[in-house]
Design a protein around this motif. Structure first.
Motif, mmCIF file in Angstrom:
data_model
loop_
_atom_site.group_PDB
_atom_site.id
_atom_site.type_symbol
_atom_site.label_atom_id
_atom_site.label_comp_id
_atom_site.label_asym_id
_atom_site.label_seq_id
_atom_site.Cartn_x
_atom_site.Cartn_y
_atom_site.Cartn_z
ATOM 1 N N ASP A 71 12.695 -24.006 -7.503
ATOM 2 C CA ASP A 71 14.133 -24.261 -7.520
ATOM 3 C C ASP A 71 14.820 -23.476 -6.406
ATOM 4 N N VAL A 80 21.309 -17.950 -5.509
ATOM 5 C CA VAL A 80 21.010 -16.748 -6.297
ATOM 6 C C VAL A 80 19.788 -16.046 -5.691
ATOM 7 N N ALA A 81 19.861 -14.733 -5.563
ATOM 8 C CA ALA A 81 18.741 -13.974 -5.008
ATOM 9 C C ALA A 81 17.493 -14.192 -5.863
ATOM 10 N N PRO A 82 16.345 -14.398 -5.221
ATOM 11 C CA PRO A 82 15.132 -14.661 -6.004
ATOM 12 C C PRO A 82 14.568 -13.406 -6.672
ATOM 13 N N HIS A 83 14.953 -12.222 -6.192
ATOM 14 C CA HIS A 83 14.532 -10.998 -6.883
ATOM 15 C C HIS A 83 15.751 -10.414 -7.552
ATOM 16 N N ALA A 84 15.788 -10.536 -8.874
ATOM 17 C CA ALA A 84 16.975 -10.114 -9.600
ATOM 18 C C ALA A 84 16.894 -8.638 -9.971
ATOM 19 N N VAL A 90 16.929 -5.757 -15.330
ATOM 20 C CA VAL A 90 17.824 -5.299 -16.399
ATOM 21 C C VAL A 90 17.018 -4.530 -17.442
ATOM 22 N N GLY A 116 21.319 -11.229 -8.324
ATOM 23 C CA GLY A 116 20.441 -12.223 -8.942
ATOM 24 C C GLY A 116 20.686 -12.400 -10.426
ATOM 25 N N LEU A 117 21.864 -12.005 -10.901
ATOM 26 C CA LEU A 117 22.126 -12.055 -12.344
ATOM 27 C C LEU A 117 23.072 -13.206 -12.686
ATOM 28 N N ALA A 118 22.746 -14.394 -12.201
ATOM 29 C CA ALA A 118 23.615 -15.552 -12.447
ATOM 30 C C ALA A 118 23.746 -15.840 -13.939
ATOM 31 N N GLY A 119 22.697 -15.559 -14.701
ATOM 32 C CA GLY A 119 22.741 -15.817 -16.134
ATOM 33 C C GLY A 119 23.676 -14.894 -16.895
ATOM 34 N N ALA A 120 23.939 -13.721 -16.318
ATOM 35 C CA ALA A 120 24.749 -12.720 -17.037
ATOM 36 C C ALA A 120 26.222 -13.099 -17.101
ATOM 37 N N ARG A 121 26.690 -13.881 -16.133
ATOM 38 C CA ARG A 121 28.097 -14.284 -16.067
ATOM 39 C C ARG A 121 29.012 -13.064 -15.985
ATOM 40 N N SER A 171 25.844 -8.394 -21.199
ATOM 41 C CA SER A 171 26.130 -8.642 -19.790
ATOM 42 C C SER A 171 26.831 -7.439 -19.160
ATOM 43 N N ALA A 230 24.178 -4.742 -18.634
ATOM 44 C CA ALA A 230 23.362 -5.033 -17.453
ATOM 45 C C ALA A 230 24.154 -4.755 -16.177
ATOM 46 N N TRP A 271 18.187 -13.722 -17.426
ATOM 47 C CA TRP A 271 19.252 -13.007 -16.712
ATOM 48 C C TRP A 271 19.548 -13.683 -15.377
ATOM 49 N N ARG A 300 18.867 -16.959 -14.187
ATOM 50 C CA ARG A 300 19.254 -18.359 -14.024
ATOM 51 C C ARG A 300 20.571 -18.667 -14.713
#
Lengths: 331, 331
Positions: free
Chosen positions: A24, A29-33, A36, A199-204, A231, A234, B44, B46
């Motif tokens: 993907d 988003v950075a591939p190395h997050a 956390v 890289g923490l797109a999921g954290a919002r 979130s 983190a 975290w 995605r």
């Protein structure tokens, strides 16, 4: 709802390829997050509290005067237009599609223009919304250019909203994070995000940096407890970890240069972009996107203007997979 | 911003007692929270996706037709008023304070009434907002009473919003979760939350159960990716875990009965409430709150009408600490 990158489950359904088999590259988003730490049970259990130090850590990291935590910078993009009486909002074409959607939905008239037309547009606008660097095409604007825009807007009580979601790996000297909300830039709002560089797109988690006259009504509009407690937990760790940030900056700059080189060497032409993505404006962008998708590589396709955006692979195997796919493309 | 329970850091500052030394009974959050499994790094990293099965799991757990995930039921409380042209919103006095704040902020006129006055108020209202059971006083309404209210509201195109945040440990037969959005209750919105029964107040996950004609504009107002990915991950696990839910239901019912008994035995009078909290309407509520706070026990104080709300202690030591403090109170 607008279309966005990162819709892997939808792509998996459409192309009949299992989610785990995709590479993907559709987001920036950075591939190395940021790694956390485990979330203590009490963090899941307790309501988040404003006094947890997150805003202060953000001020230190961004060099800002005041920071309002947001449930993603998306919340700022979406709610700021509602805090202004309907007027004219000027923005670049192309730019992040949520800008126009949000300003239109709040009853404003949206004016799209090129970077060269911006100063003129600002003279007649109630708001200018601009990414620096801009997503998806990656244009950069100097601090001086933006402060000039802000001054022009000030005459009409207008706002300059600078989305610095992709600024963390850029020259800090061009950021307005330290100026937003100062006497010289009282009408400037800077939006930042933990989704891209960290890289923490999921954290919002994102932040609005601005004067209290703008942040206070924005906080009211967002309402209480808008950023989830895990979130916030983190985000505090990520913002405090200077060593990781320095390593990440170097890593992303290397990877961005490698991607730029890879696309150019394959004859796909000169791309624009940032350390986190490359942007290729091409008439055959739709076919290019399809070609990669059928091989399980998800790029981001833009219809108008026709372009694809390519994010960073995470590991050497992914780099090789991308390189092999590019090799198959008839130029 | 309105005052709420759970503001432990603020109380710690005010009373000079370290946060870790408090017994926080100021919320209605279950003291034993769902044990959230570790969050995989990819979660975290995605963006959350709508297709992750969360809405379907919620439909199954609540017996609902359609469920829209919310970043806490607070988001529903706050945004639903903005989807309706200004009118009259009727609600109980006392009830959860965010209801009145949200409807006023969206330009509606708020009418407060008693449970007995509700049917009459509904005849002239564009919306009725009601907790079932109601927070903080714990009144309960039968399914039949609520469906009658909904029918009355329908004539004017009005909505019945039932906040079932505290319903998980109640009789399921009185919930409108299965009816909301059906032909017979097309104007009913049920709000649910993972914050109370599941003890995941920090996760900020709730649901709106309603017809698509209401959920679609609500989804637009909330915008994309509003529920953090780790929070969705935790919510999916919690909603799927029937064995834990059954154990939690039994545990909360026992604890609620014990708290009821403890307050009554101490001569504090008959309390109302739910399995998750007890409510004491008393003229000396402020003094009672102060008395406990000075001993590091945080209750929730309500000024008007004067009352305190007491949540559940987590362990035997906390029960003993509460009992000892109650013993010191001059009745």
């Amino acid at each position: 709802m607008l279309e966005h990158g990162g819709r892997l489950l939808a792509a998996a359904q459409r192309y009949g390829i299992a989610p785990e088999d995709w590479l993907d590259l559709s987001t920036g988003v950075a591939p190395h997050a940021y790694p956390v730490p485990p979330i203590p049970p009490a963090v899941w259990q307790r309501l988040p509290e404003d006094e947890d130090g997150l805003a202060e850590l953000a001020c230190r990291y961004y060099g800002a005067r005041q920071a309002l935590p947001l449930p993603g910078s998306q919340a700022g993009i979406q709610l700021l237009p509602r805090l202004k009486a309907p007027g004219i909002a000027a923005m670049l074409e192309p730019s992040y599609e949520e800008y126009a959607g949000a300003w239109s939905a709040a009853g404003h008239s949206v004016q799209r223009c090129s970077a060269e037309e911006l100063p003129k547009a600002a003279g007649a606008a109630d708001a200018v919304v601009i990414g620096n660097p801009n997503n998806p095409a990656g244009q950069r604007f100097s601090r001086r250019t933006l402060l000039d825009l802000a001054r022009q807007l000030e005459a009409r009580g207008g706002w300059l909203i600078v989305d610095e979601a992709f600024a963390d790996a850029e020259e800090k000297s061009e950021s307005l994070a330290d100026a937003a909300g100062s006497a010289a830039a009282a009408n400037v709002v800077v939006l930042r995000s933990l989704g891209k560089f960290f890289g923490l797109a999921g954290a919002r988690v994102g932040f609005a940096l601005a004067a209290d006259a703008i942040l206070a009504p924005l906080a009211e509009a967002i309402g209480p407890w808008a950023v989830a407690h895990p979130s916030r937990h983190a985000a505090r760790a990520a913002l405090a970890d200077g060593a990781w940030q320095a390593a990440q900056r170097a890593r992303l700059q290397r990877a961005g240069a490698r991607l730029h080189g890879l696309l150019a060497a394959a004859g796909l032409g000169e791309s624009s972009g940032t350390a986190l993505f490359r942007y290729l404006a091409r008439d055959d962008a739709r076919q290019l996107h399809e070609f990669f998708a059928r091989q399980g590589i998800l790029l981001r396709h833009f219809a108008q203007p026709a372009a694809v955006r390519v994010g960073l692979p995470a590991c050497e195997a992914d780099w090789q997979r991308l390189a092999a796919a590019i090799g198959q493309w008839r130029i």
